[in-house]
Write an enzyme that holds these catalytic residues in place. Sequence first.
Site, PDB file in Angstrom:
ATOM      1  N   SER A 266       0.833  -1.207   0.000  1.00 44.72           N
ATOM      2  CA  SER A 266       0.000   0.000   0.000  1.00 44.72           C
ATOM      3  C   SER A 266       0.863   1.250   0.000  1.00 44.72           C
ATOM      4  O   SER A 266       2.072   1.191   0.213  1.00 44.72           O
ATOM      5  CB  SER A 266      -0.880   0.008   1.248  1.00 44.72           C
ATOM      6  OG  SER A 266      -0.068   0.262   2.385  1.00 44.72           O
ATOM      7  N   LYS A 267       0.211   2.373  -0.212  1.00 47.54           N
ATOM      8  CA  LYS A 267       0.924   3.651  -0.211  1.00 47.54           C
ATOM      9  C   LYS A 267       1.590   3.877   1.151  1.00 47.54           C
ATOM     10  O   LYS A 267       2.691   4.411   1.231  1.00 47.54           O
ATOM     11  CB  LYS A 267      -0.065   4.778  -0.507  1.00 47.54           C
ATOM     12  CG  LYS A 267       0.560   6.141  -0.378  1.00 47.54           C
ATOM     13  CD  LYS A 267      -0.250   7.208  -1.045  1.00 47.54           C
ATOM     14  CE  LYS A 267      -0.103   8.562  -0.396  1.00 47.54           C
ATOM     15  NZ  LYS A 267       1.190   8.908   0.146  1.00 47.54           N
ATOM     16  N   ARG A 268       0.915   3.426   2.204  1.00 46.60           N
ATOM     17  CA  ARG A 268       1.478   3.599   3.542  1.00 46.60           C
ATOM     18  C   ARG A 268       2.833   2.893   3.688  1.00 46.60           C
ATOM     19  O   ARG A 268       3.743   3.403   4.332  1.00 46.60           O
ATOM     20  CB  ARG A 268       0.498   3.106   4.604  1.00 46.60           C
ATOM     21  CG  ARG A 268       0.272   4.164   5.663  1.00 46.60           C
ATOM     22  CD  ARG A 268      -0.775   3.794   6.676  1.00 46.60           C
ATOM     23  NE  ARG A 268      -2.032   3.392   6.085  1.00 46.60           N
ATOM     24  CZ  ARG A 268      -2.698   2.294   6.443  1.00 46.60           C
ATOM     25  NH1 ARG A 268      -2.211   1.479   7.351  1.00 46.60           N
ATOM     26  NH2 ARG A 268      -3.860   2.003   5.886  1.00 46.60           N
TER      27      ARG A 268
END
Length: 509
Positions: A266-268
Site C-alpha cells: 500500500s501507499k502507507r
Amino acid sequence: MDKRKVRVRFAPSPTGPLHIGGVRTALYNFLFARKNNGVFILRIEDTDQTRFVPGAEEYIIESLKWCGITIDEGIEEGGPYGPYRQSDRKELYKEFSQRLIDSGNAYYAFDTAEELEAMRERLKEQKNSVQQYNAITRGDMKNSLTLSETETNNLLNSGAPFVIRFKMPDNENVLVEDIVRGTVSVNTNQIDDKVLFKSDGMPTYHLANVVDDHLMKISHVIRGEEWLPSLPLHVLLYRAFGWESTMPEFAHLPLLLKPSGQGKLSKRDGDALGFPVFPLEWTDPGTGDVSRGYREDGYFPDAFVNMLAFLGWNPGTEEEILSLNEMAFHFDLTKVHKAGAKFDPEKAKWFNHKYLTKKNSTKLANLYQEVLKKKNIHVSDDYVIKVVSLIKERANFVSDFWDQSCFFFQAPQKYDQDVVKKRWKEETPKLLSEIKEQLEKVEDFDLMSLEKVVHDFVEEKGIGMGQLMNPLRLTLVGAGIGPGVLEIMELLGKEEALKRIRSGIEKIN
Ligand code: GLU
C-alpha cells in the site's frame, strides 16, 4: 478453426493515481499483445461517478506513455470499437440490461436503503450466516419478481428509483479455467444478486465490463487477483447473453505484497519505508498532498518496467536485464506465478543501477549537466563525460552523481577528520612532498606515466601502496571516497592535482 486474434485491454477506473500493481497489469497485457501480434486497448472504466477523481485519467495515460507501453486502441488513439471511455457508452448499457430482463436473467428491484437494511437485520436475527439479496431472500423483497407486471410498470412510469439485479441461479457450481490459477469453482449460492444497473442511469462495473469485453472482441482478460471473486458472475453474464462461445480466456495476476510479504503493498508501506508506489508524482486534487513517483525519484522507465515485470513472472533463465521487446519475446501467461510477489525496494534500485551503468556516458553526462548548471557549475561536456565514466559504477541514480564526484568540480574545502586520523601518519607530509616532486617532472600526465611514477616510488621507498595512495586521495578528494586515485589525478590534470597535494600538505595535520 482460425486462431482467435489476440485483443487485450487494460481497464482502469480513474479513481486516483495508478498504483504500480496497476502498471504491472497494463504491462502484462501489453507484453502479451506484443508477443502474439495482438492489440492492446486502453479502456477507461468510469461508471462509478462517486469515485471519479479529476486528473486521474490523464495521469494513467501519461504513466503508460512514460513506461513505453504504447496503446493501439484507446481514447486518444481511437479505433474500430470505440468510444473507449465507458461514460461515453452510457446509452449502450441500458439496452443490454433490458435484454437480460427480457430473457428472465435480471429483474428490477425497488427496495429502499432502509428496506435493504431491514432485510439484513432480519437475517442476522435469524442467525443466517449470509445476509444478502439472493435466491432465498429475493422472494420477500420489492422487485419485479414479487410485484405484478402492472405494479412494476406503474413504479417505473412514476419515476421511482430502481436498480437492475442479476438473477443468480440457485445452487449451481460454476467452473472456470483461469490461465494462472487453474480451475476456479464457485457455487452460486455464495453469490448475491449483483446490481447491474443503478438508479443514476449508469451500469455497474460488472455489466459494463462484460458488455464491453464482448463488444470490443477481447480475447483474454488479464487483471489483478482482486477481481477473481467477480469471475463466476462474469461467466454467468456471458452465458445469460448467449456469448459463451466467444467468452475471453481469463488470467488473474498475483498480488504485489509488502516487502515483509505480509499483506498487499500500500501507499502507507511506501511512505514508511521510503519508496514510491506510483509511477509518477501525484498531487491529490482534494488535499493537495503530493505522493512520490518513480519518474521523479530518478528511475529510468526501462529499469522501472523491467523491475515490475519480474514481480510475478520471469523468463525462466538467469537473464534479468531485459528490454520491453525482449520481455515481449519471452512473455508467457502460463509462467506467471500464483503466489503474491514481494516488492523489494532494494532490488528496484539495483535494476536502476544496472540500467544506469549500461547507458552511454554521453547521455548520462547530458543529464548530469542539468544538475551541474543548477549549481552554477559550467564545464565542458567532454569533461563531464569523463567524470561520469569514472563514477557511474558507484551510483544508482543520476542524483547520486554529485556526492560521488563533487571533487572533480571543486577542490576540497575541508578534510574528513576520521580519514585523517586513520590515514595521515607522521611521515605522510614528507612522503607527499617527495612524490609531488616526482609528479612535477611528468610531462604527459596520463594514467600510464602516473602508474610508473607511483610504482617506482613505492618500490624505492619500500612502502605499501596504501601508505601513499590513501593520504594522496585525502588531499585530492577531501575524503576516503571516489574512483582510483590515479584516474582522479589524470582527469584533474597536472596543475590542479599538484595544487591540491600542496594544499593538503599545508592544511592537514
Ligand atoms: N475497472 C476495473 C479496475 O479498475 C477493471 C477490472 C478488469 O480488468 O476487469 O481494475
